[in-house]
Design a protein around this motif. Structure first.
Motif, PDB file in Angstrom:
ATOM      1  N   SER A 195       0.831  -1.210   0.000  1.00 17.08           N
ATOM      2  CA  SER A 195       0.000   0.000   0.000  1.00 17.08           C
ATOM      3  C   SER A 195       0.861   1.253   0.000  1.00 17.08           C
ATOM      4  CB  SER A 195      -0.925  -0.003   1.222  1.00 17.08           C
ATOM      5  OG  SER A 195      -1.838  -1.082   1.161  1.00 17.08           O
ATOM      6  N   LEU A 196       1.935   1.231   0.771  1.00 19.85           N
ATOM      7  CA  LEU A 196       2.824   2.391   0.837  1.00 19.85           C
ATOM      8  C   LEU A 196       3.435   2.688  -0.529  1.00 19.85           C
ATOM      9  CD1 LEU A 196       4.182   4.509   2.646  1.00 19.85           C
ATOM     10  CD2 LEU A 196       5.978   2.825   3.130  1.00 19.85           C
ATOM     11  N   ALA A 197       3.762   1.640  -1.279  1.00 20.30           N
ATOM     12  CA  ALA A 197       4.364   1.823  -2.604  1.00 20.30           C
ATOM     13  C   ALA A 197       3.418   2.523  -3.570  1.00 20.30           C
ATOM     14  CB  ALA A 197       4.771   0.464  -3.179  1.00 20.30           C
ATOM     15  N   ARG A 198       2.125   2.506  -3.269  1.00 22.37           N
ATOM     16  CA  ARG A 198       1.134   3.133  -4.145  1.00 22.37           C
ATOM     17  C   ARG A 198       0.706   4.517  -3.659  1.00 22.37           C
ATOM     18  NH1 ARG A 198      -2.693  -2.164  -4.773  1.00 22.37           N
ATOM     19  NH2 ARG A 198      -1.928  -2.511  -2.651  1.00 22.37           N
ATOM     20  N   CYS A 199       1.378   5.013  -2.619  1.00 21.52           N
ATOM     21  CA  CYS A 199       1.093   6.357  -2.105  1.00 21.52           C
ATOM     22  C   CYS A 199       1.998   7.362  -2.815  1.00 21.52           C
ATOM     23  CB  CYS A 199       1.328   6.421  -0.600  1.00 21.52           C
ATOM     24  SG  CYS A 199       0.163   5.456   0.377  1.00 21.52           S
ATOM     25  N   SER A 200       1.408   8.233  -3.581  1.00 18.79           N
ATOM     26  CA  SER A 200       2.189   9.221  -4.323  1.00 18.79           C
ATOM     27  C   SER A 200       2.984  10.109  -3.368  1.00 18.79           C
ATOM     28  CB  SER A 200       1.246  10.080  -5.170  1.00 18.79           C
ATOM     29  OG  SER A 200       1.966  11.061  -5.874  1.00 18.79           O
ATOM     30  N   GLY A 201       4.263  10.302  -3.687  1.00 24.87           N
ATOM     31  CA  GLY A 201       5.124  11.151  -2.879  1.00 24.87           C
ATOM     32  C   GLY A 201       5.821  10.442  -1.736  1.00 24.87           C
ATOM     33  N   ARG A 202       5.524   9.155  -1.541  1.00 27.90           N
ATOM     34  CA  ARG A 202       6.138   8.418  -0.431  1.00 27.90           C
ATOM     35  C   ARG A 202       7.024   7.280  -0.947  1.00 27.90           C
ATOM     36  NH1 ARG A 202       1.415   7.375   3.979  1.00 27.90           N
ATOM     37  NH2 ARG A 202       3.234   6.757   5.225  1.00 27.90           N
ATOM     38  N   GLU A 203       7.517   7.441  -2.166  1.00 33.66           N
ATOM     39  CA  GLU A 203       8.316   6.382  -2.781  1.00 33.66           C
ATOM     40  C   GLU A 203       9.617   6.119  -2.020  1.00 33.66           C
ATOM     41  OE1 GLU A 203       5.548   8.045  -5.768  1.00 33.66           O
ATOM     42  OE2 GLU A 203       7.048   8.952  -4.441  1.00 33.66           O
ATOM     43  N   ALA A 204      10.276   7.181  -1.553  1.00 33.03           N
ATOM     44  CA  ALA A 204      11.539   6.992  -0.827  1.00 33.03           C
ATOM     45  C   ALA A 204      11.305   6.228   0.476  1.00 33.03           C
ATOM     46  CB  ALA A 204      12.186   8.349  -0.544  1.00 33.03           C
ATOM     47  N   GLU A 205      10.218   6.551   1.158  1.00 31.80           N
ATOM     48  CA  GLU A 205       9.858   5.841   2.390  1.00 31.80           C
ATOM     49  C   GLU A 205       9.571   4.370   2.100  1.00 31.80           C
ATOM     50  OE1 GLU A 205       6.238   5.923   5.727  1.00 31.80           O
ATOM     51  OE2 GLU A 205       6.366   7.502   4.199  1.00 31.80           O
ATOM     52  N   ALA A 206       8.852   4.133   1.006  1.00 29.10           N
ATOM     53  CA  ALA A 206       8.532   2.757   0.627  1.00 29.10           C
ATOM     54  C   ALA A 206       9.791   1.991   0.240  1.00 29.10           C
ATOM     55  CB  ALA A 206       7.533   2.753  -0.530  1.00 29.10           C
ATOM     56  N   LEU A 207      10.707   2.660  -0.451  1.00 31.82           N
ATOM     57  CA  LEU A 207      11.950   2.006  -0.864  1.00 31.82           C
ATOM     58  C   LEU A 207      12.776   1.589   0.354  1.00 31.82           C
ATOM     59  CD1 LEU A 207      14.016   1.097  -2.931  1.00 31.82           C
ATOM     60  CD2 LEU A 207      14.828   3.465  -3.088  1.00 31.82           C
ATOM     61  N   GLU A 208      12.847   2.452   1.337  1.00 37.24           N
ATOM     62  CA  GLU A 208      13.586   2.114   2.558  1.00 37.24           C
ATOM     63  C   GLU A 208      12.973   0.898   3.244  1.00 37.24           C
ATOM     64  OE1 GLU A 208      14.913   4.143   6.843  1.00 37.24           O
ATOM     65  OE2 GLU A 208      13.734   5.285   5.383  1.00 37.24           O
ATOM     66  N   MET A 209      11.658   0.866   3.300  1.00 41.47           N
ATOM     67  CA  MET A 209      10.973  -0.266   3.917  1.00 41.47           C
ATOM     68  C   MET A 209      11.188  -1.543   3.109  1.00 41.47           C
ATOM     69  SD  MET A 209       6.926  -0.631   4.897  1.00 41.47           S
ATOM     70  CE  MET A 209       6.337  -2.097   5.777  1.00 41.47           C
ATOM     71  N   ALA A 210      11.123  -1.428   1.783  1.00 39.68           N
ATOM     72  CA  ALA A 210      11.296  -2.597   0.919  1.00 39.68           C
ATOM     73  C   ALA A 210      12.699  -3.178   1.057  1.00 39.68           C
ATOM     74  CB  ALA A 210      11.020  -2.218  -0.530  1.00 39.68           C
ATOM     75  N   ARG A 211      13.688  -2.323   1.124  1.00 35.43           N
ATOM     76  CA  ARG A 211      15.061  -2.811   1.282  1.00 35.43           C
ATOM     77  C   ARG A 211      15.241  -3.523   2.622  1.00 35.43           C
ATOM     78  NH1 ARG A 211      18.095   2.502  -1.339  1.00 35.43           N
ATOM     79  NH2 ARG A 211      18.248   1.660  -3.475  1.00 35.43           N
ATOM     80  N   GLY A 212      14.621  -2.980   3.650  1.00 36.60           N
ATOM     81  CA  GLY A 212      14.700  -3.632   4.953  1.00 36.60           C
ATOM     82  C   GLY A 212      14.045  -5.002   4.943  1.00 36.60           C
ATOM     83  N   MET A 213      12.922  -5.125   4.253  1.00 34.29           N
ATOM     84  CA  MET A 213      12.220  -6.398   4.197  1.00 34.29           C
ATOM     85  C   MET A 213      12.945  -7.403   3.307  1.00 34.29           C
ATOM     86  SD  MET A 213       8.206  -5.275   4.131  1.00 34.29           S
ATOM     87  CE  MET A 213       7.692  -6.927   4.576  1.00 34.29           C
ATOM     88  N   TYR A 214      13.583  -6.918   2.264  1.00 29.85           N
ATOM     89  CA  TYR A 214      14.301  -7.808   1.340  1.00 29.85           C
ATOM     90  C   TYR A 214      15.446  -8.527   2.054  1.00 29.85           C
ATOM     91  CZ  TYR A 214      16.717  -9.385  -2.894  1.00 29.85           C
ATOM     92  OH  TYR A 214      17.320 -10.151  -3.870  1.00 29.85           O
ATOM     93  N   ALA A 215      15.950  -7.930   3.118  1.00 26.73           N
ATOM     94  CA  ALA A 215      17.061  -8.540   3.855  1.00 26.73           C
ATOM     95  C   ALA A 215      16.676  -9.893   4.444  1.00 26.73           C
ATOM     96  CB  ALA A 215      17.532  -7.600   4.966  1.00 26.73           C
ATOM     97  N   SER A 216      15.374 -10.109   4.648  1.00 24.79           N
ATOM     98  CA  SER A 216      14.909 -11.396   5.171  1.00 24.79           C
ATOM     99  C   SER A 216      14.384 -12.245   4.013  1.00 24.79           C
ATOM    100  CB  SER A 216      13.791 -11.179   6.194  1.00 24.79           C
ATOM    101  OG  SER A 216      13.233 -12.412   6.592  1.00 24.79           O
TER     102      SER A 216
END
Length: 338
Positions: free
Chosen positions: A202-223
């Protein structure tokens, strides 16, 4: 001792004992209710609505039994598409059993999915009326869930259900609301791992919050357990949007840990147009992979039709709009729709 005096003393003793008992019981009752071990008294309004017999049963401590029978009755209303009766019945049910999560979940599902879906496709109503009813029932289901969350603040399932309503392609697509709902669910510490991923989606689809979503995605990808096809594809697209790679094909292969996995994963992701995920760099990576695999143009993923990015503007077209589109098709006039 004469008889009248004896009765007076006995009555006084009983009153004193009752007062002492009330002084001891009331704090304990409040404590039990706060802990969810004891239900609140059945209100007069609720007793009036469930009828005399059911009210007597409920007052006798069998509220969940009455709620069960009402739940069975609601299925009849559902099968007859009596949506108002379905909603009223679930209002009664949760008054009787406010801590039974299933009833809140089921009631909201009937409202936001079944009733809303029925009105959305009801050809007997004009487009404007269908749209109005569709929105109303989704909102009623959403409001019902929010009531359930307030009554059960430690539960994870109801916030997750709210997040699904807010983010579903065939609902109102309130992605910021979905982010907060999934976050609340995951933060209880009781939710299944997929809920945190749904927060990211859902965060990835929020306009203007792409950098926040990217940080979260990278953290999750670690697992490794989080590396679902959708999650990895979203990470790739967010990277390409925030800081584009000079070789998106190579980056896709790296993230998916293989060229075939990258092509299969991004192909499925590309066809999910109706979910409005970010797609930055996806087409470029797919073209590079198709070149690598020597896929003929006739079999290209770009020749396949995915799930259209439809919304209310498509579902609730008036008869006039439909006539104009049909006439344009017959005359060979290009459609203005993107």
């Amino acid at each position: 001792m004469n008889r009248p005096l004896k009765y007076c003393l006995l009555a006084a003793g009983l009153l004193a004992a009752g007062g002492l008992r009330a002084t001891w019981e009331q704090p304990m009752t409040r404590e039990f209710r706060a802990a969810g071990l004891l239900s609140s008294p059945v209100g007069i309004d609720t007793r009036d609505r469930i009828g005399q017999t059911s009210s007597a049963v409920a007052l006798g401590g069998l509220r969940t039994l009455v709620a069960t029978f009402l739940n069975i009755r609601s299925f009849t209303y559902f099968s007859e598409k009596r949506w108002g009766d379905v909603a009223d019945t679930y209002d009664l049910i949760v008054d009787l059993a406010p801590n039974t999560i299933q009833y809140w979940d089921m009631g909201s599902w009937h409202m936001a999915y079944n009733a809303a879906g029925d009105y959305r496709t009801n050809s007997d109503l004009p487009a404007a009326r269908r749209r109005e009813a569709w929105q109303e029932w989704i909102k009623r289901g959403e409001a019902f869930l929010r009531r359930g969350i307030r009554n059960n603040p430690d539960d994870w399932q109801l916030p997750a259900a709210l997040g699904r309503i807010c983010s579903a392609p065939d609902k109102l697509r309130e992605y910021p609301e979905a982010v907060e709902a999934f976050r609340a669910s995951a933060d209880t510490g009781k939710a299944l791992p997929y809920v945190r991923r749904l927060q990211l989606y859902s965060l990835a689809r929020c306009s203007g919050r792409e950098a926040e979503a990217l940080e979260m995605a990278r953290g999750m990808y670690a697992s490794p357990r989080n590396r679902t096809t959708t999650m990895v594809a979203i990470l790739f697209a967010l990277e390409q949007k925030v800081s584009p790679s000079t070789n998106p094909t190579a980056r896709a292969i790296e993230l998916f840990e293989g060229d075939k996995a990258a092509y299969d994963g991004l192909s499925l992701y590309w066809l999910r147009e109706n979910e409005r995920f970010p797609v930055d760099g996806v087409a470029s990576a797919l073209k590079g992979l198709e070149t690598k695999f020597a896929i003929p143009e006739a079999k290209s993923i770009f020749r396949k039709i995915g799930r259209r990015n439809e919304g209310p503007e498509d579902w609730f077209k008036s008869d006039t709009e439909l006539f104009k589109e049909e006439l344009s098709d017959r005359l060979g006039i290009p459609s203005r729709k993107k």
